[in-house]
Design a protein around this motif. Sequence first.
Motif, PDB file in Angstrom:
ATOM      1  N   ASP A 554       7.741   6.576  15.425  1.00 52.60           N
ATOM      2  CA  ASP A 554       6.745   7.453  15.497  1.00 52.60           C
ATOM      3  C   ASP A 554       6.684   8.387  14.530  1.00 52.60           C
ATOM      4  OD1 ASP A 554       5.670   6.483  18.120  1.00 52.60           O
ATOM      5  OD2 ASP A 554       7.021   7.590  19.089  1.00 52.60           O
ATOM      6  N   MET A 555       7.705   9.112  13.902  1.00 51.89           N
ATOM      7  CA  MET A 555       7.768  10.002  12.864  1.00 51.89           C
ATOM      8  C   MET A 555       7.407   9.211  11.528  1.00 51.89           C
ATOM      9  SD  MET A 555      10.951  12.407  12.025  1.00 51.89           S
ATOM     10  CE  MET A 555      10.961  13.853  10.749  1.00 51.89           C
ATOM     11  N   VAL A 556       7.737   8.062  11.557  1.00 52.10           N
ATOM     12  CA  VAL A 556       7.449   7.375  10.060  1.00 52.10           C
ATOM     13  C   VAL A 556       5.646   6.987  10.337  1.00 52.10           C
ATOM     14  CG1 VAL A 556       7.507   5.001   9.140  1.00 52.10           C
ATOM     15  CG2 VAL A 556       9.459   5.952   9.820  1.00 52.10           C
ATOM     16  N   LEU A 557       5.348   6.801  11.284  1.00 55.10           N
ATOM     17  CA  LEU A 557       3.751   6.506  11.447  1.00 55.10           C
ATOM     18  C   LEU A 557       2.958   7.921  11.276  1.00 55.10           C
ATOM     19  CD1 LEU A 557       3.693   3.856  14.300  1.00 55.10           C
ATOM     20  CD2 LEU A 557       3.338   3.489  11.854  1.00 55.10           C
ATOM     21  N   ASP A 558       3.600   8.993  11.781  1.00 58.67           N
ATOM     22  CA  ASP A 558       3.082  10.008  11.959  1.00 58.67           C
ATOM     23  C   ASP A 558       2.284  10.700  10.661  1.00 58.67           C
ATOM     24  OD1 ASP A 558       2.476  11.620  14.265  1.00 58.67           O
ATOM     25  OD2 ASP A 558       4.239  12.939  14.026  1.00 58.67           O
ATOM     26  N   GLY A 559       3.386  10.603   9.662  1.00 60.84           N
ATOM     27  CA  GLY A 559       2.515  11.109   8.333  1.00 60.84           C
ATOM     28  C   GLY A 559       2.230   9.940   7.137  1.00 60.84           C
ATOM     29  N   ASN A 560       2.386   8.520   7.668  1.00 65.96           N
ATOM     30  CA  ASN A 560       2.121   7.496   6.662  1.00 65.96           C
ATOM     31  C   ASN A 560       0.830   7.571   5.878  1.00 65.96           C
ATOM     32  OD1 ASN A 560       2.275   4.855   5.640  1.00 65.96           O
ATOM     33  ND2 ASN A 560       0.841   3.992   7.097  1.00 65.96           N
ATOM     34  N   VAL A 561       0.796   7.446   4.810  1.00 70.51           N
ATOM     35  CA  VAL A 561      -0.142   7.523   3.980  1.00 70.51           C
ATOM     36  C   VAL A 561      -0.336   6.171   3.001  1.00 70.51           C
ATOM     37  CG1 VAL A 561      -0.591   9.883   3.934  1.00 70.51           C
ATOM     38  CG2 VAL A 561       0.671   8.816   2.058  1.00 70.51           C
ATOM     39  N   TYR A 562       0.683   5.562   3.080  1.00 71.36           N
ATOM     40  CA  TYR A 562       0.859   4.258   2.195  1.00 71.36           C
ATOM     41  C   TYR A 562       0.814   3.017   2.715  1.00 71.36           C
ATOM     42  CZ  TYR A 562       3.161   1.717  -1.819  1.00 71.36           C
ATOM     43  OH  TYR A 562       3.409   0.782  -2.679  1.00 71.36           O
ATOM     44  N   TRP A 563       1.421   2.480   4.093  1.00 71.24           N
ATOM     45  CA  TRP A 563       1.295   1.397   4.575  1.00 71.24           C
ATOM     46  C   TRP A 563       0.148   1.315   5.374  1.00 71.24           C
ATOM     47  CZ3 TRP A 563       4.164  -2.361   2.319  1.00 71.24           C
ATOM     48  CH2 TRP A 563       5.387  -1.855   1.872  1.00 71.24           C
ATOM     49  N   SER A 564      -0.634   0.068   5.156  1.00 72.53           N
ATOM     50  CA  SER A 564      -1.819  -0.248   6.239  1.00 72.53           C
ATOM     51  C   SER A 564      -1.308  -0.435   7.697  1.00 72.53           C
ATOM     52  CB  SER A 564      -2.280  -1.578   5.935  1.00 72.53           C
ATOM     53  OG  SER A 564      -3.077  -2.015   6.743  1.00 72.53           O
ATOM     54  N   SER A 565      -1.997   0.121   8.456  1.00 71.44           N
ATOM     55  CA  SER A 565      -1.703   0.029  10.090  1.00 71.44           C
ATOM     56  C   SER A 565      -1.715  -1.487  10.465  1.00 71.44           C
ATOM     57  CB  SER A 565      -2.794   1.029  10.640  1.00 71.44           C
ATOM     58  OG  SER A 565      -4.126   0.289  10.366  1.00 71.44           O
ATOM     59  N   GLU A 566      -2.017  -2.319   9.563  1.00 69.07           N
ATOM     60  CA  GLU A 566      -1.997  -3.610   9.823  1.00 69.07           C
ATOM     61  C   GLU A 566      -0.769  -4.134  10.051  1.00 69.07           C
ATOM     62  OE1 GLU A 566      -3.763  -8.226   8.249  1.00 69.07           O
ATOM     63  OE2 GLU A 566      -4.677  -6.067   7.387  1.00 69.07           O
ATOM     64  N   TYR A 567       0.053  -3.531   8.770  1.00 59.32           N
ATOM     65  CA  TYR A 567       1.545  -3.966   8.705  1.00 59.32           C
ATOM     66  C   TYR A 567       2.282  -3.280   9.367  1.00 59.32           C
ATOM     67  CZ  TYR A 567      -1.250  -6.610   5.085  1.00 59.32           C
ATOM     68  OH  TYR A 567      -2.245  -7.270   4.496  1.00 59.32           O
ATOM     69  N   LEU A 568       2.497  -1.746   9.315  1.00 58.51           N
ATOM     70  CA  LEU A 568       3.077  -0.761   9.524  1.00 58.51           C
ATOM     71  C   LEU A 568       2.677  -0.259  11.065  1.00 58.51           C
ATOM     72  CD1 LEU A 568       5.832   0.717   8.865  1.00 58.51           C
ATOM     73  CD2 LEU A 568       4.549   2.583   8.201  1.00 58.51           C
ATOM     74  N   THR A 569       3.563  -0.808  12.092  1.00 50.91           N
ATOM     75  CA  THR A 569       3.081  -0.586  13.350  1.00 50.91           C
ATOM     76  C   THR A 569       4.271  -0.117  14.156  1.00 50.91           C
ATOM     77  OG1 THR A 569       3.403  -2.631  14.290  1.00 50.91           O
ATOM     78  CG2 THR A 569       1.396  -2.390  13.180  1.00 50.91           C
ATOM     79  N   LYS A 570       4.101   0.213  15.658  1.00 49.27           N
ATOM     80  CA  LYS A 570       4.983   0.590  16.336  1.00 49.27           C
ATOM     81  C   LYS A 570       6.081  -0.623  16.912  1.00 49.27           C
ATOM     82  CE  LYS A 570       3.085   4.306  19.227  1.00 49.27           C
ATOM     83  NZ  LYS A 570       4.320   5.266  19.031  1.00 49.27           N
ATOM     84  N   ALA A 571       5.584  -1.655  16.526  1.00 53.81           N
ATOM     85  CA  ALA A 571       6.373  -3.007  16.522  1.00 53.81           C
ATOM     86  C   ALA A 571       7.411  -3.204  15.431  1.00 53.81           C
ATOM     87  CB  ALA A 571       5.787  -4.249  16.908  1.00 53.81           C
ATOM     88  N   THR A 572       7.186  -2.446  14.233  1.00 60.20           N
ATOM     89  CA  THR A 572       8.025  -2.703  13.153  1.00 60.20           C
ATOM     90  C   THR A 572       9.476  -2.291  13.470  1.00 60.20           C
ATOM     91  OG1 THR A 572       6.238  -2.294  11.633  1.00 60.20           O
ATOM     92  CG2 THR A 572       8.285  -1.976  10.535  1.00 60.20           C
TER      93      THR A 572
END
Length: 843
Positions: A554-572
């Motif tokens: 959740d913290m990783v996804l919170d500020g993510n500006v680099y990875w596409s949401s297609e690749y970096l997801t809650k299932a990562t």
Amino acid sequence: MKKITAMLLCLCLLLGCAAVAEDAAFTPGTYEATGKGFGETVPVSVKVTVDENAITAVEIEGDEEEPFGKPQFETYAAALVGRADAEIDAVAGATMTRDGIAEAVEKALAEARGETADAGGAAEMSFTAGTYEATSEGYNGPVTVSVTYGEGAIESIDIVSSVETDHVGTVAFDIMIPEMLEANGSGVDGVSGATFSTRALRNAVNDTALLAGCTNMDAFKSAKVEHVAGEPVEVEYDVVVVGAGGAGMAAAAQAAQDGNTVLVIEKNAEVGGNTLVSGGQYQSVMPYLVWDPADPDATTGIYEHDGQTYEKVKSVQGCIDELKMILNWFEEPFDEAWYVDNEFVAGDAAELSKHGVHAEYLPILKELKGEIQAYLDWAQPQLDAGVPESQLALFSTLNLHKFQTYYGGLRQSADKTQWIYGDVDLVSQFIDGGQGLKEWLEDQGATFHEDSQQTLIGALWYRENEFIGSTIDLDGDGENEMGRWGSYFAAPMATIYAANDVNNIMIRTTATDLIVEDGRVVGVKAVHYDGTPVTAKATKGVILATGGYAANIDMVLDGNVYWSSEYLTKATKTTNRSSQVGDGIRMAEAVGAATTGMGFTQLMPISWVDNGNLAFGGGNYACWINPTTGHRFVDEGSERDVLSLAEFKNGMEVNGTKGVFLEFYNKEQMMPAPMQLAEGDFDGRYYRRTIAELPELFEELGVTADPEVVIQTIRDYDMAVMERANKINEGNFPDVGKGISSRTVGNVEKNEDGSYNIESYDLDNALLTIRLMAPSTHHTMGGVLVDTQRHVLDENGEIIPGLYAAGEVTGGIHGGNRLGGNAIVEIFVSGRTAAQAVSADNE
């Protein structure tokens, strides 16, 4: 209708018409219970609402079910509605979470049925006396236990076999087994930072209970030892260090050497942090092993620390091409505008070199160019005379390390609005400081291989230093502490405890808050695993060394500006221990600390598909294959984010894990200790096969690539390796070029001059290692803002008095992508720097 329904329900209750029918399955109401899911220290909790016959609503909570199960909470809750039991299908990748939810729901339903479950260790249960064995998967592989039962209790629990990491998984066994014996069941508390090992032990013991015919499995799985909080603990030290990974232990050892009293607070059950499950090699050039401009023809060098003479390390095919690319790097200011209309391709250093350099790195580039030119003036005539590159001494300097850290971490956000790269002062500091690191550790008893400069995935060069262990026997068993534990932890621990009789490492204790008095950080609030509150005052300073947050998706996804949401997801998945959730960053922010780089997270491209753990390895000796086309899809020696992105684009999906690819290398490839694989196969991870056996393996794995295409790709790859090494051509690699390559996948002999005997090449009879891997979160680039003395800074760039930080909890160092091996050297150097700053500030 909702209002009418509510009114009717109220009327029924007032009139007593809600009485339960005699044949009702449940007493209507809401019931709460917990179960063991993926998380071990925080269970899955459910609120189950039922009418007389079925479940009508389910609420699920479980903070430790990331990254696998939490995204499936809604799916599982919906599947349970309308049922009268907890039997639901598992979603791929979230089976353990399903099992925990099912266990909790079944307990709730049992209460709704009027059944009383005794959760205490004294619950009545019986077994068929005897000894039973069972196996469950742990962090590194299978864990087998042997459990002996009397007619009414467990008599003994023994670990028959295990490949769990020493001082990570094994310590969980040491804690949990005595408690299981005392509780007469498996419901004892898990051990922080050892989730997989904890679960493996629990599941295996549960399976033996089933084999022994346990008459009350619910009670067996719930039986635990109740921990009672003690009296509040209040202590005072000169320095309090939060976190006992590499950075924390380096800080504590340096502080102790400087004459300070030190307390280390560590949430896990043993020191080591994420460092203990990392590759463990650290990047730092050893001048005595590489080309020396003062003695260019030297074939040996002397390591002054031990006075011994060692052979110079040889260059690897492709290194000189890389140097020539840097030699031609454009020296004008970096042209961000060019990338507005043109795609920034991470890892394409050849293109990047055409568009300038950031001003603060220009002096380093100019010095480096002079160093490279001097080397080429010496090397080129020999190359022209037919001497293979592999026979020349390796070029490696501090400036090369700094500049590769710069361009290896120079990244652009996905929306093209942000650029990030390492702060030149912080980069220079940790690379320069790495020069004395090995000597400092060796003086404390650590041991290293002194004759090699290896590489690993995403390192970009050959300058890795390989640990051995130590000359220290901490536990008095007559054997020295070895491996990462010996080199990086036994040695500093010996220093900390030898300094005085006061220093202490408080394990299984979680720091919660920083104490601030009159604008200065003066201590830490914490809580012991049994609930005992701890107040630790620091008269000189507090050093945060809590690591990153790659295990907090959740913290990783919170500020993510680099990875596409297609690749970096809650299932990562993640390579990190479950304790790496960013708590140190949150504590620092609460007292005004600024952060930087929080939108960038490095993914590890070589992670096991089943659990996300680090698989270890290097790309220089391997051929990576797209499982659909059978072709190569990336230069295997690229930076980690480059490799991960290529995997997402070219890999297949296996049980919900995206980016799965195939790696091929020769079974005889020599591997450093952390990378060695057990003999035989590990289903779902790696296999040993000849090319004739590939069709059957591909069918088993669901790989759709034509085996003949894969075989031809490997042959073409090997031919390119050999022809480039033999200087027949520049290396016509199939599909994608390759910068640095060290060996073929097939078998081949070498001539006396080090060149390949191409006529001896044999792929047909070579035994290959085939690994299935995919990306996982690995290192978080972001963290608290610090200066070169590791003072923590606020939003105005001002020092927060009394607060320091070291290691992955900090940001601004690696840019948007960390080079492989840079973490270990940085965390140890920054830990020492922070401790030295504490002493200097209090002189």
